[in-house]
Design a protein around this motif. Structure first.
Motif, mmCIF file in Angstrom:
data_model
loop_
_atom_site.group_PDB
_atom_site.id
_atom_site.type_symbol
_atom_site.label_atom_id
_atom_site.label_comp_id
_atom_site.label_asym_id
_atom_site.label_seq_id
_atom_site.Cartn_x
_atom_site.Cartn_y
_atom_site.Cartn_z
ATOM 1 N N SER A 1 -7.120 0.845 -1.079
ATOM 2 C CA SER A 1 -6.518 1.034 -2.401
ATOM 3 C C SER A 1 -7.573 1.328 -3.459
ATOM 4 O O SER A 1 -7.309 2.027 -4.432
ATOM 5 C CB SER A 1 -5.701 -0.201 -2.792
ATOM 6 O OG SER A 1 -6.548 -1.305 -3.075
ATOM 7 N N GLU A 2 -8.790 0.788 -3.283
ATOM 8 C CA GLU A 2 -9.865 1.049 -4.241
ATOM 9 C C GLU A 2 -10.182 2.541 -4.316
ATOM 10 O O GLU A 2 -10.420 3.093 -5.401
ATOM 11 C CB GLU A 2 -11.126 0.273 -3.840
ATOM 12 C CG GLU A 2 -10.999 -1.241 -4.014
ATOM 13 C CD GLU A 2 -12.244 -1.973 -3.562
ATOM 14 O OE1 GLU A 2 -13.292 -1.303 -3.378
ATOM 15 O OE2 GLU A 2 -12.191 -3.203 -3.394
ATOM 16 N N PHE B 1 -1.422 -0.125 -6.610
ATOM 17 C CA PHE B 1 -2.634 -0.421 -5.842
ATOM 18 C C PHE B 1 -3.359 -1.645 -6.400
ATOM 19 O O PHE B 1 -3.921 -2.438 -5.631
ATOM 20 C CB PHE B 1 -3.567 0.789 -5.825
ATOM 21 C CG PHE B 1 -3.060 1.945 -4.993
ATOM 22 C CD1 PHE B 1 -2.607 1.735 -3.701
ATOM 23 C CD2 PHE B 1 -3.038 3.232 -5.509
ATOM 24 C CE1 PHE B 1 -2.140 2.793 -2.925
ATOM 25 C CE2 PHE B 1 -2.577 4.299 -4.749
ATOM 26 C CZ PHE B 1 -2.119 4.086 -3.453
ATOM 27 N N GLU B 2 -3.353 -1.809 -7.719
ATOM 28 C CA GLU B 2 -3.966 -2.992 -8.325
ATOM 29 C C GLU B 2 -3.210 -4.255 -7.923
ATOM 30 O O GLU B 2 -3.816 -5.315 -7.703
ATOM 31 C CB GLU B 2 -3.992 -2.857 -9.851
ATOM 32 C CG GLU B 2 -5.022 -1.861 -10.391
ATOM 33 C CD GLU B 2 -6.451 -2.337 -10.242
ATOM 34 O OE1 GLU B 2 -6.685 -3.421 -9.669
ATOM 35 O OE2 GLU B 2 -7.355 -1.614 -10.699
ATOM 36 N N TYR C 1 0.835 -1.208 0.000
ATOM 37 C CA TYR C 1 0.000 0.000 0.000
ATOM 38 C C TYR C 1 0.866 1.254 0.000
ATOM 39 O O TYR C 1 0.593 2.223 -0.724
ATOM 40 C CB TYR C 1 -0.915 0.001 1.225
ATOM 41 C CG TYR C 1 -1.776 1.235 1.339
ATOM 42 C CD1 TYR C 1 -2.898 1.405 0.529
ATOM 43 C CD2 TYR C 1 -1.475 2.233 2.275
ATOM 44 C CE1 TYR C 1 -3.695 2.535 0.637
ATOM 45 C CE2 TYR C 1 -2.265 3.368 2.378
ATOM 46 C CZ TYR C 1 -3.377 3.512 1.566
ATOM 47 O OH TYR C 1 -4.156 4.646 1.660
ATOM 48 N N TYR D 1 1.506 7.902 -5.371
ATOM 49 C CA TYR D 1 0.314 8.739 -5.233
ATOM 50 C C TYR D 1 0.650 10.129 -4.694
ATOM 51 O O TYR D 1 0.097 11.137 -5.147
ATOM 52 C CB TYR D 1 -0.679 8.041 -4.305
ATOM 53 C CG TYR D 1 -2.017 8.722 -4.179
ATOM 54 C CD1 TYR D 1 -3.023 8.496 -5.114
ATOM 55 C CD2 TYR D 1 -2.281 9.576 -3.108
ATOM 56 C CE1 TYR D 1 -4.262 9.112 -4.999
ATOM 57 C CE2 TYR D 1 -3.507 10.197 -2.986
ATOM 58 C CZ TYR D 1 -4.502 9.957 -3.926
ATOM 59 O OH TYR D 1 -5.720 10.580 -3.809
ATOM 60 N N TYR E 1 -6.137 -2.964 3.615
ATOM 61 C CA TYR E 1 -5.474 -2.021 2.715
ATOM 62 C C TYR E 1 -5.955 -2.179 1.269
ATOM 63 O O TYR E 1 -5.839 -1.259 0.468
ATOM 64 C CB TYR E 1 -3.955 -2.185 2.794
ATOM 65 C CG TYR E 1 -3.399 -1.749 4.131
ATOM 66 C CD1 TYR E 1 -3.278 -0.394 4.437
ATOM 67 C CD2 TYR E 1 -3.023 -2.682 5.084
ATOM 68 C CE1 TYR E 1 -2.787 0.017 5.669
ATOM 69 C CE2 TYR E 1 -2.535 -2.282 6.320
ATOM 70 C CZ TYR E 1 -2.418 -0.930 6.614
ATOM 71 O OH TYR E 1 -1.942 -0.518 7.824
ATOM 72 N N SER E 2 -6.502 -3.347 0.961
ATOM 73 C CA SER E 2 -7.053 -3.562 -0.372
ATOM 74 C C SER E 2 -8.268 -2.654 -0.592
ATOM 75 O O SER E 2 -8.453 -2.086 -1.669
ATOM 76 C CB SER E 2 -7.460 -5.026 -0.545
ATOM 77 O OG SER E 2 -7.975 -5.262 -1.828
ATOM 78 N N LEU F 1 -1.697 -4.716 -5.114
ATOM 79 C CA LEU F 1 -2.128 -4.977 -3.747
ATOM 80 C C LEU F 1 -3.447 -5.729 -3.735
ATOM 81 O O LEU F 1 -3.611 -6.730 -3.017
ATOM 82 C CB LEU F 1 -2.262 -3.650 -2.990
ATOM 83 C CG LEU F 1 -3.003 -3.675 -1.638
ATOM 84 C CD1 LEU F 1 -2.285 -4.577 -0.654
ATOM 85 C CD2 LEU F 1 -3.121 -2.270 -1.074
ATOM 86 N N ARG F 2 -4.404 -5.291 -4.549
ATOM 87 C CA ARG F 2 -5.711 -5.935 -4.584
ATOM 88 C C ARG F 2 -5.622 -7.376 -5.078
ATOM 89 O O ARG F 2 -6.384 -8.241 -4.632
ATOM 90 C CB ARG F 2 -6.653 -5.137 -5.484
ATOM 91 C CG ARG F 2 -7.004 -3.760 -4.944
ATOM 92 C CD ARG F 2 -7.891 -3.006 -5.890
ATOM 93 N NE ARG F 2 -9.172 -3.671 -6.056
ATOM 94 C CZ ARG F 2 -10.014 -3.440 -7.063
ATOM 95 N NH1 ARG F 2 -9.684 -2.586 -8.008
ATOM 96 N NH2 ARG F 2 -11.159 -4.070 -7.128
ATOM 97 N N LYS G 1 -8.110 4.979 -3.629
ATOM 98 C CA LYS G 1 -6.971 5.662 -4.267
ATOM 99 C C LYS G 1 -6.977 5.443 -5.781
ATOM 100 O O LYS G 1 -6.645 6.352 -6.546
ATOM 101 C CB LYS G 1 -5.656 5.162 -3.673
ATOM 102 C CG LYS G 1 -5.497 5.432 -2.184
ATOM 103 C CD LYS G 1 -5.538 6.922 -1.879
ATOM 104 C CE LYS G 1 -5.354 7.194 -0.402
ATOM 105 N NZ LYS G 1 -5.533 8.625 -0.059
ATOM 106 N N GLY H 1 2.313 2.135 -3.321
ATOM 107 C CA GLY H 1 1.339 2.920 -4.065
ATOM 108 C C GLY H 1 1.289 4.363 -3.598
ATOM 109 O O GLY H 1 1.211 5.293 -4.407
#
Length: 297
Positions: A158-159, A142-143, A115, A122, A154-155, A145-146, A161, A118
């Motif tokens: 991240s959405e 971030f993708e 995260y 960011y 944190y997933s 991470l997901r 962000k 990212g």
């Protein structure tokens, strides 16, 4: 049986000797100090915003207690102490977060580290009128991470962000499109607005959508592409009946629909061809036409 027991005992001794020794203390200031105490001291400095001092204590662990249970935490602590330090910043922290993920990809703190990778990108995103490379890199981080840690809290963060990054990219396309429109580079502005409508429509505000319809329609109008201009003028008047552009757009749309502008366009083309002595496209001849008594086929 006795021989088997001896072999087993030897194996246990060898395996025991192969185990890594856990570092619980380290030397600093001429004396031994518990590693946990050094880490807590670094953590205190980090919480107090004394980032340089925090890095010193975390570095002591990294340099002198690589086999301690605090080693992974110290690596993450150094990265945090760089990220939040305005004198160092995200650029320095990025390499340390990535290093942590190489060493500890499945640790409980790995989602946080990803995260923060990212966030390193960011936090460096510029205003919409500038280059947006960091927006693309942040989305990628971030993708990742997901995909790797879908169940992490944190997933979910991240959405949010990722959405903000897409909104910034949409704002960038809009700003550049307006810039080209004001510079009367209508081909360039059309390309930007068309790309915006095709790829970022769900990420622009209602006001930006209204302006995009207007500027795209006007760009098409200035290029005398009246059919496309009319399409977006109609969309604008339908979705935004009280638009500030109403009177101008309604008048130009009426001229398009009357056929007046198309006739003017054709007349200008004809005058241009005549002035430069350029022959227009020859008319197609039918099979019944004759030339010098012979049927043309």
């Amino acid at each position: 049986m006795r021989r088997l027991l001896l072999v087993s005992l030897c194996l246990l001794l060898v395996m025991g000797g192969c185990r890594k020794k856990v570092d619980s203390k380290l030397w600093t200031g001429g004396k031994q100090v518990p590693v946990s105490q050094v880490y807590e001291k670094g953590l205190t400095y980090l919480s107090d915003g004394k980032y340089a001092k925090a890095r010193q204590y975390f570095q002591l662990i990294i340099d002198n207690a690589a086999n301690s249970k605090e080693f992974s935490k110290a690596k993450l602590g150094i990265a945090d102490a760089e990220f939040f330090d305005l004198e160092r910043g995200a650029g320095d922290a990025l390499a340390d977060y990535e290093s942590y993920l190489i060493y500890f990809p499945i640790s409980k703190d790995a989602p946080y580290a990803q995260y923060m990778v990212g966030m390193c990108y960011y936090s460096q995103i510029s205003t919409p009128d500038r280059d947006q490379s960091f927006s693309h890199q942040a989305i990628e981080a971030f993708e990742k991470l997901r995909q790797k840690y879908p169940n992490s809290p944190y997933s979910k963060l991240s959405e949010e962000k990722i959405k903000a990054c897409w909104q910034r990219l949409a704002a960038h396309e809009f700003e550049v499109g307006v810039f080209y429109y004001k510079a009367r580079s209508y081909v360039a502005s059309s390309r930007r607005f068309e790309y915006l409508l095709d790829n970022y429509l769900s990420y622009i505000s209602r006001k930006e959508k209204e302006q995009t319809y207007y500027f795209y329609g006007r760009s098409q109008f200035e290029m005398t592409k009246y059919d496309k201009a009319a399409r977006y003028y109609r969309l604008l008047l339908k979705e935004f009946p009280n638009t500030l552009y109403h009177d101008q757009v309604a008048a130009e749309l009426a001229d398009i629909e009357s056929g007046k502008l198309q006739k003017e366009k054709e007349k200008k083309i004809e005058e241009y061809l005549k002035k430069h002595k350029i022959k227009g496209k020859p008319e197609k001849k039918t099979g019944t036409e004759k030339k010098e008594g012979n049927t043309i086929r």
